[in-house]
Design a protein around this motif. Structure first.
Motif, PDB file in Angstrom:
ATOM      1  N   MET A   1      50.445 -32.396  85.606  1.00  0.00           N
ATOM      2  CA  MET A   1      50.038 -31.291  84.743  1.00  0.00           C
ATOM      3  C   MET A   1      49.526 -30.157  85.625  1.00  0.00           C
ATOM      4  N   SER A   2      49.857 -28.925  85.266  1.00  0.00           N
ATOM      5  CA  SER A   2      49.440 -27.807  86.098  1.00  0.00           C
ATOM      6  C   SER A   2      48.295 -27.056  85.443  1.00  0.00           C
ATOM      7  N   SER A   3      47.505 -26.360  86.245  1.00  0.00           N
ATOM      8  CA  SER A   3      46.449 -25.512  85.738  1.00  0.00           C
ATOM      9  C   SER A   3      46.250 -24.374  86.709  1.00  0.00           C
ATOM     10  N   VAL A   4      45.430 -23.426  86.323  1.00  0.00           N
ATOM     11  CA  VAL A   4      45.182 -22.284  87.183  1.00  0.00           C
ATOM     12  C   VAL A   4      44.205 -22.641  88.281  1.00  0.00           C
ATOM     13  N   ASP A   5      43.045 -23.161  87.916  1.00  0.00           N
ATOM     14  CA  ASP A   5      42.042 -23.509  88.912  1.00  0.00           C
ATOM     15  C   ASP A   5      41.559 -24.944  88.797  1.00  0.00           C
ATOM     16  N   HIS A   6      41.315 -25.383  87.569  1.00  0.00           N
ATOM     17  CA  HIS A   6      40.652 -26.656  87.328  1.00  0.00           C
ATOM     18  C   HIS A   6      41.622 -27.637  86.689  1.00  0.00           C
ATOM     19  N   TYR A   7      41.299 -28.922  86.828  1.00  0.00           N
ATOM     20  CA  TYR A   7      42.066 -29.956  86.127  1.00  0.00           C
ATOM     21  C   TYR A   7      41.910 -29.763  84.631  1.00  0.00           C
ATOM     22  N   GLU A   8      42.977 -29.828  83.908  1.00  0.00           N
ATOM     23  CA  GLU A   8      42.951 -29.779  82.456  1.00  0.00           C
ATOM     24  C   GLU A   8      43.861 -30.881  81.928  1.00  0.00           C
ATOM     25  N   ASN A   9      43.665 -31.214  80.656  1.00  0.00           N
ATOM     26  CA  ASN A   9      44.561 -32.172  80.016  1.00  0.00           C
ATOM     27  C   ASN A   9      45.799 -31.496  79.456  1.00  0.00           C
ATOM     28  N   PHE A  10      45.952 -30.221  79.720  1.00  0.00           N
ATOM     29  CA  PHE A  10      47.134 -29.528  79.237  1.00  0.00           C
ATOM     30  C   PHE A  10      47.556 -28.494  80.256  1.00  0.00           C
ATOM     31  N   PRO A  11      48.879 -28.168  80.318  1.00  0.00           N
ATOM     32  CA  PRO A  11      49.346 -27.211  81.315  1.00  0.00           C
ATOM     33  C   PRO A  11      48.974 -25.792  80.934  1.00  0.00           C
ATOM     34  N   VAL A  12      48.647 -24.983  81.912  1.00  0.00           N
ATOM     35  CA  VAL A  12      48.262 -23.597  81.683  1.00  0.00           C
ATOM     36  C   VAL A  12      49.215 -22.709  82.464  1.00  0.00           C
ATOM     37  N   ALA A  13      49.918 -21.816  81.750  1.00  0.00           N
ATOM     38  CA  ALA A  13      50.841 -20.872  82.387  1.00  0.00           C
ATOM     39  C   ALA A  13      51.802 -21.587  83.331  1.00  0.00           C
ATOM     40  N   GLU A 112      32.880 -35.323  60.897  1.00  0.00           N
ATOM     41  CA  GLU A 112      33.099 -33.969  60.409  1.00  0.00           C
ATOM     42  C   GLU A 112      32.320 -32.951  61.240  1.00  0.00           C
ATOM     43  N   GLN A 113      31.089 -33.293  61.613  1.00  0.00           N
ATOM     44  CA  GLN A 113      30.308 -32.376  62.438  1.00  0.00           C
ATOM     45  C   GLN A 113      30.937 -32.204  63.816  1.00  0.00           C
ATOM     46  N   LEU A 114      31.451 -33.281  64.381  1.00  0.00           N
ATOM     47  CA  LEU A 114      32.089 -33.175  65.689  1.00  0.00           C
ATOM     48  C   LEU A 114      33.381 -32.366  65.592  1.00  0.00           C
ATOM     49  N   LEU A 115      34.139 -32.533  64.519  1.00  0.00           N
ATOM     50  CA  LEU A 115      35.354 -31.750  64.344  1.00  0.00           C
ATOM     51  C   LEU A 115      35.040 -30.271  64.144  1.00  0.00           C
ATOM     52  N   ASP A 116      33.873 -29.973  63.572  1.00  0.00           N
ATOM     53  CA  ASP A 116      33.473 -28.571  63.443  1.00  0.00           C
ATOM     54  C   ASP A 116      33.226 -27.954  64.817  1.00  0.00           C
ATOM     55  N   TYR A 117      32.668 -28.744  65.736  1.00  0.00           N
ATOM     56  CA  TYR A 117      32.535 -28.263  67.112  1.00  0.00           C
ATOM     57  C   TYR A 117      33.920 -28.040  67.730  1.00  0.00           C
ATOM     58  N   LEU A 151      42.872 -33.321  71.743  1.00  0.00           N
ATOM     59  CA  LEU A 151      42.668 -33.131  73.179  1.00  0.00           C
ATOM     60  C   LEU A 151      41.188 -33.066  73.526  1.00  0.00           C
ATOM     61  N   GLN A 152      40.409 -32.371  72.678  1.00  0.00           N
ATOM     62  CA  GLN A 152      38.977 -32.289  72.937  1.00  0.00           C
ATOM     63  C   GLN A 152      38.334 -33.661  72.837  1.00  0.00           C
ATOM     64  N   LEU A 153      38.692 -34.423  71.817  1.00  0.00           N
ATOM     65  CA  LEU A 153      38.142 -35.768  71.670  1.00  0.00           C
ATOM     66  C   LEU A 153      38.552 -36.661  72.839  1.00  0.00           C
ATOM     67  N   ILE A 154      39.807 -36.579  73.241  1.00  0.00           N
ATOM     68  CA  ILE A 154      40.266 -37.393  74.372  1.00  0.00           C
ATOM     69  C   ILE A 154      39.464 -37.049  75.623  1.00  0.00           C
ATOM     70  N   ASN A 155      39.180 -35.770  75.810  1.00  0.00           N
ATOM     71  CA  ASN A 155      38.360 -35.359  76.948  1.00  0.00           C
ATOM     72  C   ASN A 155      36.974 -35.992  76.870  1.00  0.00           C
ATOM     73  N   TYR A 170      28.677 -37.091  72.570  1.00  0.00           N
ATOM     74  CA  TYR A 170      29.603 -36.576  71.564  1.00  0.00           C
ATOM     75  C   TYR A 170      30.049 -37.652  70.577  1.00  0.00           C
ATOM     76  N   VAL A 171      29.487 -38.836  70.678  1.00  0.00           N
ATOM     77  CA  VAL A 171      29.836 -39.894  69.722  1.00  0.00           C
ATOM     78  C   VAL A 171      29.001 -39.696  68.463  1.00  0.00           C
ATOM     79  N   PRO A 172      29.611 -39.583  67.305  1.00  0.00           N
ATOM     80  CA  PRO A 172      28.835 -39.420  66.072  1.00  0.00           C
ATOM     81  C   PRO A 172      27.911 -40.611  65.820  1.00  0.00           C
ATOM     82  N   GLN A 173      26.764 -40.325  65.243  1.00  0.00           N
ATOM     83  CA  GLN A 173      25.800 -41.376  64.961  1.00  0.00           C
ATOM     84  C   GLN A 173      26.378 -42.421  64.015  1.00  0.00           C
TER      85      GLN A 173
END
Length: 275
Positions: A1-13, A112-117, A151-155, A170-173
């Motif tokens: 996977m490519s990124s501009v500067d940092h490791y990401e879980n998705f390719p950037v440009a 639901e609260q975590l998905l709102d984030y 992707l955010q949850l996987i991160n 980030y784990v819901p109560q």
């Protein structure tokens, strides 16, 4: 996977991005990456970080209004100003809202609260990119949100060993209570059968969200679709790696390397719609 500067879980440009859109994609990336660094990196105090993000938002407001921003972040706002006619400012503000929330991360009562984030921290990126491709129908936006939230949850489930020492949970109560795990257990990265069952449950949630959004990768034409196929398969591969180690991500952080690229390419090539 490519990124501009940092490791990401998705390719950037990446090379799959159409050249005409690449400047806008890079501008979005640097905007988000710099804001993330202001909230996270270095040894500034919480008050200093909050002020930096306020100043950063003021520069965004200036650029949106067609005015000159400060000289503090020229690598961000000069290219962003050139591409602003293609972008949706409320989505950029949503990202800043999430970064400000990260300064004093709350505990989340339920999913639901975590998905709102995630709605503010991740989903805007997908919607901004869809906007560049001229895609704005409700089904595509909903599927994009599902992919970005996944992707955010996987991160999160990948980064327990990093977030715990920093006091981020980030784990819901509701999930903690269902599995008989305390917040302190997760923050201290205490591995146990119950903790692994919790992580398996959380990973199943993220996988279901990713599969819900995955048809978007097959619906988008050309390079956009192929790039999104790699995004989806990269996220699913991280979940596979967590599962292969019996969900021990409290003590082991999985990552994607170049050796995973052939598998990701094959999965992208053979990707089919779910029945």
């Amino acid at each position: 996977m490519s990124s501009v500067d940092h490791y990401e879980n998705f390719p950037v440009a990446s090379v799959l991005c159409p050249p005409a859109l690449r400047p806008a994609v890079v501008a979005i990336y640097h905007f988000a990456r710099t804001a993330d660094d202001l909230a996270d990196e270095g040894d500034a105090s919480a008050a200093e970080r909050a002020q930096a993000l306020r100043d950063y938002r003021a520069d965004l407001d200036a650029v949106v209004a067609g005015q000159a921003p400060s000289s503090r972040w020229p690598h961000v706002y000069a290219p962003l100003a050139r591409e602003m006619h293609r972008l949706q400012p409320p989505l950029l503000h949503d990202l800043l809202d999430a970064f400000e929330q990260d300064l004093t991360p709350p505990r989340y009562a339920d999913r639901e609260q975590l998905l709102d984030y995630c709605r503010r921290s991740a989903n805007p990126v997908g919607r901004l990119l869809l906007g560049l491709y001229g895609v704005n129908n409700a089904v595509s936006l909903r599927r994009s949100d599902a992919i970005c939230s996944a992707l955010q949850l996987i991160n999160f489930w990948q980064d327990f060993s990093r977030d715990g020492p920093n006091g981020r949970l980030y784990v819901p109560q509701a999930d903690l209570s269902r599995h008989g795990i305390s917040a302190e257990d997760v923050l201290a990265c205490r591995d146990s059968p119950a903790a692994r069952a919790l992580i398996a449950d959380l990973c199943a949630w993220a996988r279901a969200l990713m599969l819900e959004g995955a048809p978007l990768a097959l619906a988008l034409p050309g390079r956009a679709g192929w790039e999104l196929r790699l995004v989806v398969q990269g996220g699913l591969r991280i979940l596979d790696k967590i599962a292969a180690r019996h969900h021990d991500s409290l003590v082991h952080r999985p990552a994607l390397g170049v050796l995973n690229l052939p598998r990701l390419l094959w999965r992208a090539l053979t990707m089919r719609a779910a029945p």
